[in-house]
Design a protein around this motif. Structure first.
Motif, short mmCIF file in Angstrom:
data_model
loop_
_atom_site.label_atom_id
_atom_site.label_comp_id
_atom_site.label_asym_id
_atom_site.label_seq_id
_atom_site.Cartn_x
_atom_site.Cartn_y
_atom_site.Cartn_z
N THR A 251 10.18 6.64 10.92
CA THR A 251 11.61 6.53 10.51
C THR A 251 12.47 7.39 11.58
OG1 THR A 251 11.23 8.03 8.75
CG2 THR A 251 11.24 5.94 8.07
N THR B 205 0.95 -1.10 -0.02
CA THR B 205 -0.03 -0.09 -0.01
C THR B 205 0.86 1.36 -0.18
OG1 THR B 205 -1.29 -1.25 1.53
CG2 THR B 205 -2.06 0.95 1.19
N MET C 165 -5.97 -3.67 4.84
CA MET C 165 -5.86 -3.05 6.06
C MET C 165 -7.29 -2.78 6.81
SD MET C 165 -3.11 0.27 5.12
CE MET C 165 -1.61 -0.14 4.90
N ALA D 157 10.77 2.53 15.89
CA ALA D 157 9.41 2.30 15.52
C ALA D 157 9.56 1.77 14.02
CB ALA D 157 8.80 3.59 15.21
C1 HEM Z 1 8.14 4.80 3.71
C2 HEM Z 1 6.99 5.02 3.91
C3 HEM Z 1 6.50 4.66 5.29
C4 HEM Z 1 7.08 4.13 6.47
C5 HEM Z 1 8.64 3.97 6.83
C6 HEM Z 1 6.08 3.44 7.41
C7 HEM Z 1 6.09 3.24 8.56
C8 HEM Z 1 5.56 2.63 9.48
C9 HEM Z 1 5.57 1.91 10.55
C10 HEM Z 1 6.93 1.79 11.29
C11 HEM Z 1 4.30 1.60 11.33
C12 HEM Z 1 4.04 0.87 12.41
C13 HEM Z 1 3.95 1.52 13.41
C14 HEM Z 1 3.71 0.75 14.90
O1 HEM Z 1 4.50 0.03 15.24
O2 HEM Z 1 2.64 1.03 15.50
C15 HEM Z 1 3.42 2.03 10.02
C16 HEM Z 1 1.99 1.77 10.23
C17 HEM Z 1 1.09 2.07 9.40
N1 HEM Z 1 1.23 2.40 8.17
FE1 HEM Z 1 3.02 3.34 7.47
N2 HEM Z 1 4.85 3.93 6.73
C18 HEM Z 1 5.01 4.24 5.36
C19 HEM Z 1 3.98 4.76 4.57
C20 HEM Z 1 2.69 4.46 4.65
C21 HEM Z 1 1.72 5.06 3.67
C22 HEM Z 1 2.05 5.63 2.45
C23 HEM Z 1 0.50 4.44 4.30
C24 HEM Z 1 -0.82 4.70 3.69
C25 HEM Z 1 -1.36 4.98 2.55
C26 HEM Z 1 0.86 3.93 5.50
C27 HEM Z 1 -0.24 3.33 6.47
C28 HEM Z 1 -0.09 2.87 7.80
C29 HEM Z 1 -0.97 2.31 8.70
C30 HEM Z 1 -2.59 2.50 8.30
C31 HEM Z 1 -0.48 1.99 9.57
C32 HEM Z 1 -1.20 1.35 10.92
C33 HEM Z 1 -1.65 2.63 11.75
C34 HEM Z 1 -0.39 3.16 12.29
O3 HEM Z 1 0.60 2.50 12.93
O4 HEM Z 1 -0.04 4.51 12.08
N3 HEM Z 1 2.04 3.86 5.64
N4 HEM Z 1 4.00 2.57 9.18
#
Ligand code: HEM
Length: 405
Positions: free
Chosen positions: A366, A212, A266, A372
Motif C-alpha cells: 500500500t 485469504t 494460493m 503495487a
Molecule cells: C490489506 C491487506 C493486504 C494488501 C493491501 C495486500 C496487497 C498485496 C499486493 C498489492 C500484492 C501483489 C504484489 C505484486 O504485484 O507482486 C499481494 C500479493 C500477495 N499477498 Fe497480499 N495484501 C494484503 C494482505 C495479505 C495477507 C493477509 C496475506 C496472507 C495471509 C497475503 C498474501 C499474499 C501473497 C502470498 C501474495 C503473493 C506474493 C507476494 O506478492 O508477496 N496478503 N498482496
C-alpha cells in the motif's frame, strides 16, 4: 556503467510526514512495552513469601501475596466477563473468597468443581485416573493437580514470553516501517507512470488473495482480542471485554475455513513461481534495490525473493496455524495434555510473528511502494512499475514466453 535516472514520479513528502508522526506514536507505545517487559508484575511465577506479613520467622506458610491474588482472579473471572456476564452466577462459581488461605482446602473444592464442570473434556481431564500430578509447595490439598513443572514453563511461555514477544514484534516492526517511510520515503516509480498497463493477476487470483487476507486480518483481530483482551480491552470496561470476548471466540473459528481454503488455492496457483532460484540470492544481496533510487533494482521474475518469503510464510505458517488451531478446537482428540500445551504455545507465538510479517507485506503493498496495490486490486500494473521491479517477468510477457520461478 551506471546511468543516472531522474525521478519523474511524484514527490511523496506527505507520506514521510505521516511516517514520522506514526513513528513518534509507535515509539511511545514501544517504550511503554519495554517498560512493561522489565517491570515487576510477573503473574506467571508468583513470589512465595514465607511467614505472615512482617514475620520472617519462616514458620507459618502463608502465600497470600498480591501476585497470587491477581493470578487467582484471572482464573475465576470467566463467568463474570464471559459469554453471559449478566447471566446467573453458576452455583459452583468461585466467590470472592478465592483460594487464598493458609488452611488446606477440602479436596472437592469449588475451584475443582467449577473447572471440572466447564465441559466434558476438561472434566475428564480431572478424573482421578487421568490426573497429571506434579509437585507443589502450595498449602492446599489439590495443588499438585495444577502445579506441574511443565505447566509452569508453559505458563511462562504463554503468558510472559508470547505476550511480550507479540507486543514487541508487532509494535517494534510497525515502528521500523514507520521510520523507513519517514526516512527513506515511498518507493516511487522512478520514470513516472507509462500509462500503459500489463496484466499481473487474474480475477481468481485476486479473489483468492482478498478472501485469504480478509480472513487473516479477522483472525488476527479476534485472536489478539482473545489473547490480549485483558490488557487492551478491560480498561474500557468488563462489559466490553465480555462482548468482544464472545464475538472473538465465535468469530475466530468462523474465519479459519476461508483462510485455510485460500492457503490451499494460493499453494496451487503460485508454488511453481515461488520455488527458490539463484536470482533470489542476488536479489537479497542487493536488498532488493530497496535502499536506493538509482534505477538499478536487481532483476526479478514474477515474484522476487522478498515476495517468495512472504508466500512461504503464508503457506507454511498458514498450514501450521490451521493444524494447531484445529487441535485447539478439538482438545484431547489426538493429543494429550502436553501435546495440547505445545499446540497452544505454537499457535500463540507463530500467530504474533505472522501478524508482524504481514504488517510488512501490507505496508509494501500500500503506502510503501507506488503502483503495487493496483496489481491486486484491478489486476493490472503500470508498465514502468513492471520494468523497474520485475524486468525478467515483463520480458517474458512481452516475448510471449512461459514463466519460471
Ligand atoms: C490489506 C491487506 C493486504 C494488501 C493491501 C495486500 C496487497 C498485496 C499486493 C498489492 C500484492 C501483489 C504484489 C505484486 O504485484 O507482486 C499481494 C500479493 C500477495 N499477498 Fe497480499 N495484501 C494484503 C494482505 C495479505 C495477507 C493477509 C496475506 C496472507 C495471509 C497475503 C498474501 C499474499 C501473497 C502470498 C501474495 C503473493 C506474493 C507476494 O506478492 O508477496 N496478503 N498482496
Amino acid at each position: 556503467m551506471k546511468t543516472e535516472v531522474r525521478v519523474r514520479g511524484k514527490d511523496f513528502t506527505g507520506y514521510r510526514i505521516v511516517g514520522a508522526i506514526a513513528a513518534l506514536l509507535l515509539a511511545l507505545v514501544f517504550a511503554w512495552q519495554l517498560f512493561e517487559l522489565f517491570d515487576d508484575d510477573n503473574l506467571t511465577v508468583p513470589e512465595v513469601r514465607w511467614g505472615a506479613a512482617g514475620d520472617d520467622s519462616g514458620v507459618a506458610g502463608v502465600l497470600a501475596d498480591d501476585l497470587i491474588t491477581a493470578r487467582s482472579r484471572l482464573q475465576d473471572e470467566r463467568y463474570r466477563t464471559g459469554p453471559a456476564p449478566d447471566g446467573e452466577v453458576p452455583a459452583n462459581a468461585l466467590g470472592n473468597e478465592i483460594f487464598l488461605t493458609d488452611e488446606p482446602l477440602p479436596r472437592d473444592t469449588t475451584l475443582t468443581r467449577s473447572w471440572a464442570m466447564l465441559d466434558e473434556d476438561t472434566g475428564q481431564m480431572l478424573q482421578e485416573r487421568q490426573r497429571v500430578v506434579g509437585r507443589s509447595s502450595l498449602p492446599y490439598a489439590n495443588a499438585e493437580l495444577f502445579e506441574r513443572p511443565f505447566a509452569r514453563d508453559w505458563r511462562l511461555g504463554l503468558a510472559d514470553f508470547a505476550t511480550h514477544l507479540g507486543a514487541i514484534a508487532i509494535i517494534g516492526f510497525s515502528l521500523l516501517l514507520a521510520l523507513i517511510l519517514a526516512i527513506r520515503g515511498r518507493v516511487p516509480i522512478l520514470e513516472g507512470r507509462a500509462h500503459r498497463t500489463v496484466k499481473r493477476f487474474n480475477l481468481f487470483e485476486r479473489a483468492t488473495h482478498w478472501m485469504t487476507s480478509f480472513s487473516f486480518i479477522m483472525l488476527a483481530i479476534t485472536g489478539v482480542s482473545i489473547a490480549y483482551g485483558d490488557t487492551l480491552i478491560r480498561p474500557f470496561g468488563d462489559e466490553l471485554l465480555g462482548a468482544t470476548g464472545w464475538i472473538s471466540t465465535w468469530g475466530h473459528p468462523i474465519f479459519a475455513p476461508p483462510f485455510a481454503l485460500g492457503i490451499v488455492f494460493m499453494a496451487v496457483m503460485w508454488t511453481m513461481r515461488n520455488l527458490p532460484s539463484r536470482l533470489d540470492l542476488h536479489w537479497l544481496s542487493k536488498g532488493g534495490g530497496f535502499f536506493s533510487d538509482d534505477g538499478h533494482n536487481p532483476p526479478a521474475r514474477k515474484f522476487n525473493a522478498g515476495q517468495k518469503l512472504i508466500f512461504w510464510s503464508a503457506i507454511l505458517g498458514g498450514i501450521t496455524m490451521v493444524l494447531s488451531g484445529l487441535t485447539l478446537m478439538f482438545p484431547y482428540y489426538w493429543l494429550d495434555l502436553e501435546g495440547m500445551s505445545w499446540a497452544m504455545l505454537i499457535h500463540a507465538i507463530l500467530g504474533v510473528l505472522l501478524i508482524a510479517i504481514f504488517i510488512g507485506h501490507i505496508y509494501i503493498g500500500t503506502v510503501g511502494m507506488q503502483g503495487a496495490f493496483w496489481a491486486m486490486w484491478g489486476g493490472n500494473v503500470d508498465r514502468n512499475w513492471a520494468k523497474e521491479h520485475h524486468e525478467l517477468w515483463l520480458a517474458e510477457i512481452e516475448d510471449g514466453k512461459q514463466g519460471k520461478a
